[in-house]
Scaffold this motif. Structure first.
Motif, PDB file in Angstrom:
ATOM      1  N   UNK A 111       0.819  -1.215   0.000  1.00 57.05           N
ATOM      2  CA  UNK A 111       0.000   0.000   0.000  1.00 57.05           C
ATOM      3  C   UNK A 111       0.853   1.265   0.000  1.00 57.05           C
ATOM      4  N   UNK A 112       1.962   1.254   0.720  1.00 58.53           N
ATOM      5  CA  UNK A 112       2.749   2.458   0.909  1.00 58.53           C
ATOM      6  C   UNK A 112       3.401   2.963  -0.349  1.00 58.53           C
ATOM      7  N   UNK A 113       3.782   2.070  -1.271  1.00 58.06           N
ATOM      8  CA  UNK A 113       4.518   2.496  -2.445  1.00 58.06           C
ATOM      9  C   UNK A 113       3.638   3.110  -3.519  1.00 58.06           C
ATOM     10  N   UNK A 114       2.354   2.951  -3.392  1.00 56.74           N
ATOM     11  CA  UNK A 114       1.487   3.454  -4.453  1.00 56.74           C
ATOM     12  C   UNK A 114       0.809   4.762  -4.083  1.00 56.74           C
ATOM     13  N   UNK A 115       0.972   5.232  -2.843  1.00 56.86           N
ATOM     14  CA  UNK A 115       0.287   6.446  -2.413  1.00 56.86           C
ATOM     15  C   UNK A 115       1.247   7.620  -2.417  1.00 56.86           C
ATOM     16  N   UNK A 116       0.735   8.773  -2.752  1.00 55.68           N
ATOM     17  CA  UNK A 116       1.517  10.004  -2.731  1.00 55.68           C
ATOM     18  C   UNK A 116       1.469  10.555  -1.311  1.00 55.68           C
ATOM     19  N   UNK A 117       2.508  10.325  -0.517  1.00 53.40           N
ATOM     20  CA  UNK A 117       2.514  10.660   0.899  1.00 53.40           C
ATOM     21  C   UNK A 117       3.425  11.848   1.163  1.00 53.40           C
ATOM     22  N   UNK A 118       3.143  12.543   2.273  1.00 58.81           N
ATOM     23  CA  UNK A 118       4.011  13.624   2.743  1.00 58.81           C
ATOM     24  C   UNK A 118       4.905  13.061   3.824  1.00 58.81           C
ATOM     25  N   UNK A 119       6.188  13.067   3.579  1.00 61.19           N
ATOM     26  CA  UNK A 119       7.127  12.427   4.490  1.00 61.19           C
ATOM     27  C   UNK A 119       7.778  13.468   5.388  1.00 61.19           C
ATOM     28  N   UNK A 120       7.885  13.115   6.649  1.00 59.54           N
ATOM     29  CA  UNK A 120       8.555  13.965   7.630  1.00 59.54           C
ATOM     30  C   UNK A 120       9.837  13.288   8.082  1.00 59.54           C
ATOM     31  N   UNK A 121      10.885  14.058   8.381  1.00 59.86           N
ATOM     32  CA  UNK A 121      12.189  13.518   8.718  1.00 59.86           C
ATOM     33  C   UNK A 121      12.419  13.533  10.230  1.00 59.86           C
ATOM     34  N   UNK A 122      13.172  12.506  10.696  1.00 54.91           N
ATOM     35  CA  UNK A 122      13.610  12.432  12.092  1.00 54.91           C
ATOM     36  C   UNK A 122      15.128  12.426  12.087  1.00 54.91           C
ATOM     37  N   UNK A 123      15.732  13.459  12.708  1.00 56.40           N
ATOM     38  CA  UNK A 123      17.181  13.608  12.691  1.00 56.40           C
ATOM     39  C   UNK A 123      17.739  13.471  14.091  1.00 56.40           C
ATOM     40  N   UNK A 124      19.002  13.138  14.135  1.00 57.61           N
ATOM     41  CA  UNK A 124      19.680  13.044  15.423  1.00 57.61           C
ATOM     42  C   UNK A 124      20.072  14.430  15.910  1.00 57.61           C
ATOM     43  N   UNK A 125      20.679  14.473  17.098  1.00 58.20           N
ATOM     44  CA  UNK A 125      21.090  15.766  17.642  1.00 58.20           C
ATOM     45  C   UNK A 125      22.136  16.442  16.792  1.00 58.20           C
ATOM     46  N   UNK A 126      22.916  15.657  16.045  1.00 60.86           N
ATOM     47  CA  UNK A 126      23.955  16.222  15.183  1.00 60.86           C
ATOM     48  C   UNK A 126      23.442  16.567  13.801  1.00 60.86           C
ATOM     49  N   UNK A 127      22.150  16.351  13.541  1.00 58.65           N
ATOM     50  CA  UNK A 127      21.551  16.690  12.250  1.00 58.65           C
ATOM     51  C   UNK A 127      21.562  15.566  11.254  1.00 58.65           C
ATOM     52  N   UNK A 128      21.965  14.344  11.681  1.00 61.37           N
ATOM     53  CA  UNK A 128      21.996  13.209  10.768  1.00 61.37           C
ATOM     54  C   UNK A 128      20.596  12.657  10.576  1.00 61.37           C
ATOM     55  N   UNK A 129      20.209  12.403   9.311  1.00 60.00           N
ATOM     56  CA  UNK A 129      18.902  11.842   9.004  1.00 60.00           C
ATOM     57  C   UNK A 129      18.851  10.398   9.468  1.00 60.00           C
ATOM     58  N   UNK A 130      17.872  10.084  10.297  1.00 62.52           N
ATOM     59  CA  UNK A 130      17.733   8.735  10.830  1.00 62.52           C
ATOM     60  C   UNK A 130      16.535   8.002  10.224  1.00 62.52           C
ATOM     61  N   UNK A 131      15.398   8.671  10.219  1.00 63.85           N
ATOM     62  CA  UNK A 131      14.159   8.011   9.784  1.00 63.85           C
ATOM     63  C   UNK A 131      13.276   9.019   9.041  1.00 63.85           C
ATOM     64  N   UNK A 132      12.320   8.464   8.297  1.00 62.94           N
ATOM     65  CA  UNK A 132      11.241   9.245   7.694  1.00 62.94           C
ATOM     66  C   UNK A 132       9.919   8.571   8.074  1.00 62.94           C
ATOM     67  N   UNK A 133       8.891   9.422   8.196  1.00 65.37           N
ATOM     68  CA  UNK A 133       7.576   8.821   8.473  1.00 65.37           C
ATOM     69  C   UNK A 133       6.489   9.680   7.814  1.00 65.37           C
ATOM     70  N   UNK A 134       5.394   9.028   7.493  1.00 70.25           N
ATOM     71  CA  UNK A 134       4.210   9.702   6.926  1.00 70.25           C
ATOM     72  C   UNK A 134       3.011   9.290   7.773  1.00 70.25           C
ATOM     73  N   UNK A 135       2.236  10.276   8.194  1.00 70.80           N
ATOM     74  CA  UNK A 135       1.114   9.999   9.081  1.00 70.80           C
ATOM     75  C   UNK A 135      -0.058  10.908   8.709  1.00 70.80           C
ATOM     76  N   UNK A 136      -1.248  10.436   8.924  1.00 65.23           N
ATOM     77  CA  UNK A 136      -2.450  11.254   8.693  1.00 65.23           C
ATOM     78  C   UNK A 136      -3.432  11.008   9.837  1.00 65.23           C
ATOM     79  N   UNK A 137      -3.821  12.119  10.477  1.00 67.46           N
ATOM     80  CA  UNK A 137      -4.778  12.034  11.582  1.00 67.46           C
ATOM     81  C   UNK A 137      -6.140  12.499  11.080  1.00 67.46           C
ATOM     82  N   UNK A 138      -7.216  11.740  11.215  1.00 64.76           N
ATOM     83  CA  UNK A 138      -8.536  12.176  10.734  1.00 64.76           C
ATOM     84  C   UNK A 138      -9.035  13.401  11.506  1.00 64.76           C
ATOM     85  N   UNK A 139      -9.850  14.199  10.841  1.00 70.36           N
ATOM     86  CA  UNK A 139     -10.429  15.377  11.504  1.00 70.36           C
ATOM     87  C   UNK A 139     -11.446  14.932  12.543  1.00 70.36           C
ATOM     88  N   UNK A 140     -11.877  15.901  13.356  1.00 67.06           N
ATOM     89  CA  UNK A 140     -12.809  15.600  14.438  1.00 67.06           C
ATOM     90  C   UNK A 140     -14.103  14.989  13.909  1.00 67.06           C
TER      91      UNK A 140
END
Length: 444
Positions: A111-140
């Motif tokens: 499922x993940x490879x076919x969707x156009x997702x907005x990816x957010x980055x997780x970096x270490x304290x030194x600025x090194x890229x560690x992980x990426x994640x895409x998440x969507x929270x439904x509205x109220x």
């Protein structure tokens, strides 16, 4: 012609219109308010979810594997629509879609490879890229329970507005019914007064505005009764005063025509005197009618009282001399803004009365006061002699005469004309009669 509205119908329409406007305004604000509240809630919840994901990834033992990620995100405090987590190279570590929690790495890839997702980055304290994640929270409102809650709230609001409309309309009708009755009674009372009735009972209860109208109607009715009484009395007095010279003229002319009386110079003088008296009465009535007209225009100019009075009293010196009376004038000067013709007429009537009804061998005093700018503030004419106390309240009434006036020639309109001239200038006039009689004109 536009049909008039009744007071009750108009007020009922206003109540209903006010409620409808209130409902529209309330709906408008609730709609935008709820949207803003939901947007604010969503932003806070989304920020909290992002902070949770980042904290889980950074606090875990590095590097995070797929198995570790399943453990980290196996129990999320929020329920996102989806969540994908990859390492820095894009290798999928964890995937979640609603109703597919724990679906595993393979289906996540599917499922993940076919969707156009907005990816957010997780970096270490030194600025090194560690992980990426895409998440969507439904509205109220996209959450099933919340959507049901909003729908129920809207239904309750609509029902409450409908019930409020019905109840308020009923209460307005019950409240306006007695007001309608009172307004109809007032209108009927005023209509009867307009039709000529003068003993109409005007009642009102509880409503201040209706009570004010009722009081005004009672005052108007009493004023009309008084004015009509004065009008009848005036008409009778005019008829009486006109009848006397007309009867004399008629009798004299008939006697001369029937050869009963000779037509000589003495008879001619008598006829002329009665004619002059009749003409004077008619002129006085015409002047008084003009002065009491609301269309009267007073043309004022500046009058120097000293030269005016010296010229004015010369016309009365002969009349005063016949009664051995002396007119005393002030030596100072003052300025008065007045219609000179009307002011002269008022002074003539006052001076004529002072000489006619004052004591013989006495003094008529004319005095005035002025301010620092030499503007006249008051003028007084005083003569020796008194007016009977019972007559003072009626002194300025039309065709009214005291005991002394009944035995003398005159129309009985002189002081009425003076009062009308004073009122036309917005002045006031006062009279006192003790050992002397004093008329005071106040210009301020």
């Amino acid at each position: 012609m536009r049909k008039p509205f009744s007071l009750a119908a108009l007020n009922l329409a206003l109540v209903i219109l006010s409620l409808l406007i209130f409902a529209l305004v309330l709906s408008f604000f609730l709609s935008f308010g709820l949207d803003a509240a939901q947007a604010s809630w969503h932003a806070k919840e989304e920020a909290s979810l992002n902070a949770y994901i980042v904290a889980q990834l950074l606090d875990a033992q590095q590097p995070v594997t797929a198995d570790t990620a399943s453990t980290l995100f196996g129990s999320l405090p929020y329920a996102p629509t989806y969540l994908y987590v990859t390492d820095s190279l894009g290798q999928l570590l964890y995937s979640y879609r609603k109703a597919e929690r724990g679906a595993g790495r393979g289906r996540g890839l599917q499922f993940g490879l076919v969707e156009n997702l907005t990816w957010l980055e997780v970096k270490s304290g030194s600025g090194e890229l560690l992980y990426r994640y895409a998440v969507n929270l439904p509205t109220f409102s996209e959450m099933e329970g919340n959507a049901s809650l909003l729908a129920a709230a809207k239904r309750i609001l609509i029902r409450a507005l409908l019930i409020a409309l019905i109840v308020s309309t009923l209460l307005a009708f019950l409240f306006l019914k007695p007001l309608k009755k009172q307004s109809r009674n007032l209108a009927q009372a005023l209509d009867r007064m307009a039709g000529g009735e003068r003993n109409v009972a005007v009642e009102s209860k509880h409503v201040v505005e209706f009570e004010l109208i009722a009081n005004a109607a009672r005052t108007l009715q009493e004023t009309l009764k008084g004015e009509e009484k004065l009008r009848r009395q005036w008409a009778e007095d005019i008829a009486h005063d006109l009848r006397t010279p007309v009867s004399v003229l008629k009798g004299q002319l008939e006697a001369v025509g029937d050869k009963v009386l000779p037509f000589n110079e003495e008879r001619l003088v008598l006829l002329q005197q009665e004619t002059v008296r009749l003409q004077s009465l008619i002129d006085s009535l015409a002047l008084l009618t003009k002065l009491e007209s609301p269309d009267l225009v007073v043309h004022t100019s500046m009058i120097h009282l000293k030269p005016f009075l010296h010229t004015f009293v010369q016309r009365f010196e002969a009349e005063a001399a016949k009664r051995d009376m002396h007119i005393q004038l002030p030596s100072d000067d003052a300025l008065l803004d007045a219609d000179q013709q009307l002011f002269t007429r008022a002074m003539e009537n006052l001076m004529s009365n002072a000489i006619k009804y004052g004591l013989e061998h006495s003094i008529v005093q004319v005095r005035f006061t002025s301010n620092a700018e030499k503007r006249a503030e008051s003028l007084t004419i005083e003569n020796e002699g008194t007016i009977e106390e019972s007559y003072l309240p009626r002194l300025f009434d039309r065709l009214s005469r005291g005991e002394a006036g009944r035995s003398s020639q005159g129309s009985g309109l002189g002081l009425s004309i003076v009062k009308a001239i004073v009122q036309a200038h917005r002045w006031t006039i006062e009279v006192e009669s003790n050992t002397t009689t004093t008329f005071t004109l106040r210009f301020t």
